[in-house]
Design a protein around this motif. Structure first.
Motif, PDB file in Angstrom:
ATOM      1  N   VAL A   1     -36.727 -38.766  36.125  1.00 16.04           N
ATOM      2  CA  VAL A   1     -37.857 -38.417  35.274  1.00 16.04           C
ATOM      3  C   VAL A   1     -39.123 -38.418  36.117  1.00 16.04           C
ATOM      4  O   VAL A   1     -39.376 -39.357  36.875  1.00 16.04           O
ATOM      5  N   ASN A   2     -39.899 -37.364  36.025  1.00 20.61           N
ATOM      6  CA  ASN A   2     -41.185 -37.256  36.695  1.00 20.61           C
ATOM      7  C   ASN A   2     -42.091 -36.530  35.712  1.00 20.61           C
ATOM      8  O   ASN A   2     -42.179 -35.315  35.703  1.00 20.61           O
ATOM      9  N   ARG A   3     -42.757 -37.284  34.860  1.00 15.72           N
ATOM     10  CA  ARG A   3     -43.595 -36.709  33.814  1.00 15.72           C
ATOM     11  C   ARG A   3     -44.858 -37.534  33.696  1.00 15.72           C
ATOM     12  O   ARG A   3     -44.794 -38.768  33.607  1.00 15.72           O
TER      13      ARG A   3
ATOM     14  N   PHE B   1     -46.172 -32.902  36.139  1.00 15.64           N
ATOM     15  CA  PHE B   1     -45.416 -33.774  37.026  1.00 15.64           C
ATOM     16  C   PHE B   1     -46.189 -34.015  38.319  1.00 15.64           C
ATOM     17  O   PHE B   1     -47.143 -33.303  38.633  1.00 15.64           O
TER      18      PHE B   1
ATOM     19  N   THR C   1     -46.182 -34.534  42.586  1.00 16.33           N
ATOM     20  CA  THR C   1     -45.475 -34.208  43.821  1.00 16.33           C
ATOM     21  C   THR C   1     -46.371 -34.549  45.007  1.00 16.33           C
ATOM     22  O   THR C   1     -47.568 -34.818  44.835  1.00 16.33           O
TER      23      THR C   1
ATOM     24  N   GLN D   1     -48.656 -28.502  33.695  1.00 17.65           N
ATOM     25  CA  GLN D   1     -47.794 -27.515  33.054  1.00 17.65           C
ATOM     26  C   GLN D   1     -48.246 -27.188  31.631  1.00 17.65           C
ATOM     27  O   GLN D   1     -47.796 -26.207  31.047  1.00 17.65           O
TER      28      GLN D   1
END
Length: 105
Positions: free
Chosen positions: A11-13, A85, A87, A100
């Motif tokens: 999970v990357n939210r 997300f 990065t 997003q």
């Protein structure tokens, strides 16, 4: 390591309410997709270990495509609800929030 009862799916939210502090000129990827680099600022009070804590941060962010075009119309100082997300930044220095979805609030 996965907490008990959680699935192994990564999970990357991130959901963040922040102010639009800076907005670069629209750029385009080699594929011709609009990209907009922005700087978001957030300040709030959070509870940690049962105690209130003031938090503040500045976060580099980017939006692509239609989201970039919509974000470019927002005035500096606008408060936004953003979801996306995290990065690594280019060249591996720091992190970047990839927006997003966003809504002015």
């Amino acid at each position: 390591m996965t907490p008990a009862g959680a699935t192994a799916s990564p999970v990357n939210r991130l959901v963040l309410v922040a102010t639009l502090a800076q907005c670069a000129a629209m750029r385009y990827t080699p594929a011709g997709i609009p990209a907009l680099d922005v700087l978001l600022e957030h300040a709030s009070e959070q509870v940690e270990a049962g105690q209130p804590r003031r938090v503040a941060l500045r976060l580099k962010a980017v939006a692509f495509g239609a989201d970039a075009e919509r974000l470019a119309t927002q005035p500096l100082g606008a408060t936004l609800w953003c979801a996306g997300f995290l990065t690594s930044a280019r060249r591996g220095h720091g992190i970047v929030f990839h927006i997003q979805d966003f809504k002015p609030i």
